[in-house]
Design an enzyme around this catalytic site. Structure first.
Site, PDB file in Angstrom:
ATOM      1  N   GLU A   1       0.791  -1.236  -0.010  1.00  0.00           N
ATOM      2  CA  GLU A   1       0.063  -0.022   0.094  1.00  0.00           C
ATOM      3  C   GLU A   1       0.945   1.338  -0.101  1.00  0.00           C
ATOM      4  O   GLU A   1       0.315   2.327   0.342  1.00  0.00           O
ATOM      5  CB  GLU A   1      -1.135  -0.049   1.083  1.00  0.00           C
ATOM      6  CG  GLU A   1      -1.839  -1.247   1.439  1.00  0.00           C
ATOM      7  CD  GLU A   1      -2.861  -1.587   0.212  1.00  0.00           C
ATOM      8  OE1 GLU A   1      -2.771  -0.741  -0.810  1.00  0.00           O
ATOM      9  OE2 GLU A   1      -3.485  -2.384   0.410  1.00  0.00           O
TER      10      GLU A   1
ATOM     11  N   GLU B   1     -17.456  12.094  22.156  1.00  0.00           N
ATOM     12  CA  GLU B   1     -16.183  12.388  21.836  1.00  0.00           C
ATOM     13  C   GLU B   1     -15.857  12.508  20.449  1.00  0.00           C
ATOM     14  O   GLU B   1     -14.973  13.247  19.912  1.00  0.00           O
ATOM     15  CB  GLU B   1     -14.986  11.231  22.490  1.00  0.00           C
ATOM     16  CG  GLU B   1     -14.949  11.255  23.839  1.00  0.00           C
ATOM     17  CD  GLU B   1     -14.159  12.591  24.365  1.00  0.00           C
ATOM     18  OE1 GLU B   1     -14.657  13.462  25.357  1.00  0.00           O
ATOM     19  OE2 GLU B   1     -13.103  12.891  23.683  1.00  0.00           O
TER      20      GLU B   1
ATOM     21  N   HIS C   1      -7.380  -2.809   9.858  1.00  0.00           N
ATOM     22  CA  HIS C   1      -8.854  -3.489   9.383  1.00  0.00           C
ATOM     23  C   HIS C   1      -9.528  -3.880  10.741  1.00  0.00           C
ATOM     24  O   HIS C   1      -9.754  -4.628  11.237  1.00  0.00           O
ATOM     25  CB  HIS C   1      -8.535  -4.785   8.861  1.00  0.00           C
ATOM     26  CG  HIS C   1      -7.708  -5.009   7.897  1.00  0.00           C
ATOM     27  ND1 HIS C   1      -7.008  -6.151   7.318  1.00  0.00           N
ATOM     28  CD2 HIS C   1      -7.411  -3.865   6.804  1.00  0.00           C
ATOM     29  CE1 HIS C   1      -6.260  -5.780   6.247  1.00  0.00           C
ATOM     30  NE2 HIS C   1      -6.517  -4.591   6.016  1.00  0.00           N
TER      31      HIS C   1
ATOM     32  N   HIS D   1      -2.875   2.281   8.409  1.00  0.00           N
ATOM     33  CA  HIS D   1      -3.920   1.747   8.012  1.00  0.00           C
ATOM     34  C   HIS D   1      -4.076   0.436   8.603  1.00  0.00           C
ATOM     35  O   HIS D   1      -3.325  -0.417   8.921  1.00  0.00           O
ATOM     36  CB  HIS D   1      -3.651   1.170   6.276  1.00  0.00           C
ATOM     37  CG  HIS D   1      -4.414   0.294   5.850  1.00  0.00           C
ATOM     38  ND1 HIS D   1      -5.852   0.365   5.748  1.00  0.00           N
ATOM     39  CD2 HIS D   1      -4.291  -0.965   5.242  1.00  0.00           C
ATOM     40  CE1 HIS D   1      -6.472  -0.665   5.039  1.00  0.00           C
ATOM     41  NE2 HIS D   1      -5.527  -1.602   4.655  1.00  0.00           N
TER      42      HIS D   1
ATOM     43  N   HIS E   1     -12.949  -2.817   3.336  1.00  0.00           N
ATOM     44  CA  HIS E   1     -11.681  -3.306   3.906  1.00  0.00           C
ATOM     45  C   HIS E   1     -11.051  -2.769   4.962  1.00  0.00           C
ATOM     46  O   HIS E   1     -10.508  -3.640   5.670  1.00  0.00           O
ATOM     47  CB  HIS E   1     -10.823  -2.788   2.440  1.00  0.00           C
ATOM     48  CG  HIS E   1      -9.388  -3.314   2.497  1.00  0.00           C
ATOM     49  ND1 HIS E   1      -8.686  -3.365   1.507  1.00  0.00           N
ATOM     50  CD2 HIS E   1      -8.685  -3.180   3.652  1.00  0.00           C
ATOM     51  CE1 HIS E   1      -7.495  -3.596   1.988  1.00  0.00           C
ATOM     52  NE2 HIS E   1      -7.255  -3.421   3.069  1.00  0.00           N
TER      53      HIS E   1
HETATM   54  P1  13P Z   1       0.894  -5.460   2.974  1.00  0.00           P
HETATM   55  O1  13P Z   1       1.143  -6.738   3.672  1.00  0.00           O
HETATM   56  O2  13P Z   1       1.397  -5.133   1.642  1.00  0.00           O
HETATM   57  O3  13P Z   1       1.082  -4.247   3.965  1.00  0.00           O
HETATM   58  O4  13P Z   1      -0.723  -5.417   2.939  1.00  0.00           O
HETATM   59  C1  13P Z   1      -1.683  -5.559   4.096  1.00  0.00           C
HETATM   60  C2  13P Z   1      -2.766  -4.888   3.925  1.00  0.00           C
HETATM   61  O5  13P Z   1      -3.785  -4.247   4.743  1.00  0.00           O
HETATM   62  C3  13P Z   1      -3.621  -4.734   2.560  1.00  0.00           C
HETATM   63  O6  13P Z   1      -4.437  -3.409   2.271  1.00  0.00           O
HETATM   64 ZN    ZN Z   2      -5.596  -3.642   4.361  1.00  0.00          ZN
END
Ligand code: 13P
Ligand code: ZN
Length: 270
Positions: free
Chosen positions: A116, A169, A141, A139, A210
């Site tokens: 990414e 908050e 999840h 980033h 995602h």
């Molecule tokens: P990477 O292992 O390449 O960092 O990817 C993980 C991910 O969250 C893809 O969106």
């Molecule tokens: Zn991801």
């Protein structure tokens, strides 16, 4: 020269990835972090004339030429970073051509930066234009935020409004709201460009179905943004199917913004 393994920025990456893993935000290799470093500080730990190898990035980042970042590796597990930072992290500098990364340290098994990287570096460029102090793109999840993606409209006004009205908050922490992208193929320049476009307006961007991106002047800011969204999303997910008796009204949201003196997305209120 000081030992790089004792550098505060390596320590912070270790602590943060371990934290994120334990919060369940980063299963397997999920998630990635990039942090802009101060050249003088890196020079205390590394010979900046020594490039281990070069890696093409696949896009041009003129604004970042000469800039140094610590970045998580692709395919690497956040749970492992604290035990083997030299393999799971890398320190890269954007070369004079703007399209090559010079590896200064890390990715010791021959690996490379996160897939990414386009979204990260393009977002750094976008955020630096808005706030020259920005240093971190993160980033992950996060479970409840992602769950919310499946049951809530992926509309940034509606998504932000739901989060704001779920937790007092939220208006204080992200008065600028949350940008939302539809599902897109990850790891591409296209999703990178779309993310950066949103980052011109928002420090938080949902990647539909995602995950989530956060930006900040330091890890605390980026992490705190994600953490607050995730808390509100959790409250939403454990209560949305129950009859709603109370809610924070738009007038109260305005009162919060005025009370805390924050500039908010007025067009996101009804
Ligand atoms: P990477 O292992 O390449 O960092 O990817 C993980 C991910 O969250 C893809 O969106
Ligand atoms: Zn991801």
């Amino acid at each position: 020269m000081k030992d790089i393994l004792t550098a505060p920025f390596v320590e912070e990456m270790k602590r943060t990835t371990a934290n994120m893993y334990r919060l369940g935000w980063d299963e397997r290799n999920g998630g990635n972090i990039s942090m802009l470093l101060d050249e003088a500080q890196v020079a205390e730990y590394l010979d900046l004339n020594k490039v281990i190898r070069t890696i093409p990035t696949g896009f041009k980042a003129d604004m970042l030429i000469g800039k140094i970042f610590i970045v998580t590796g692709t395919g690497k597990y956040f749970k492992n970073v604290e035990f083997d930072p030299a393999n799971n992290l890398g320190i890269i500098r954007i070369a004079a051509d703007g399209t090559t990364a010079e590896l200064l340290w890390g990715y010791s098994d021959g690996g490379r930066f996160t897939s990414e990287l386009p979204a990260h570096l393009m977002s750094h460029m976008a955020r630096l234009k808005v706030n020259p102090e920005n240093r971190v793109i993160l980033h992950c999840h996060p479970t409840y935020t992602l769950a919310m993606n499946y049951v809530h409209e992926l509309d940034e006004k509606k998504f932000t409004h739901t989060l704001w009205e779920t937790c007092t908050e939220c208006m204080v922490v992200f008065p600028d709201g949350v940008g939302v992208l539809p599902w897109m193929l990850c790891g591409t320049n296209e999703i990178g460009e779309a993310t950066a476009k949103k980052m011109e307006e928002f420090r938080l961007v949902v990647w539909g179905l995602h995950g989530l991106y956060g930006a900040g002047k330091d890890i605390d800011e980026a992490f705190g943004l994600v953490e607050t969204v995730e808390k509100a999303a959790q409250l939403y997910m454990i209560s949305a199917h129950l009859p709603r008796i109370n809610t924070i009204t738009d007038d109260q949201l305005r009162e919060i913004a005025e009370g805390f003196g924050v500039k908010y997305r007025e067009d996101f209120l009804n």
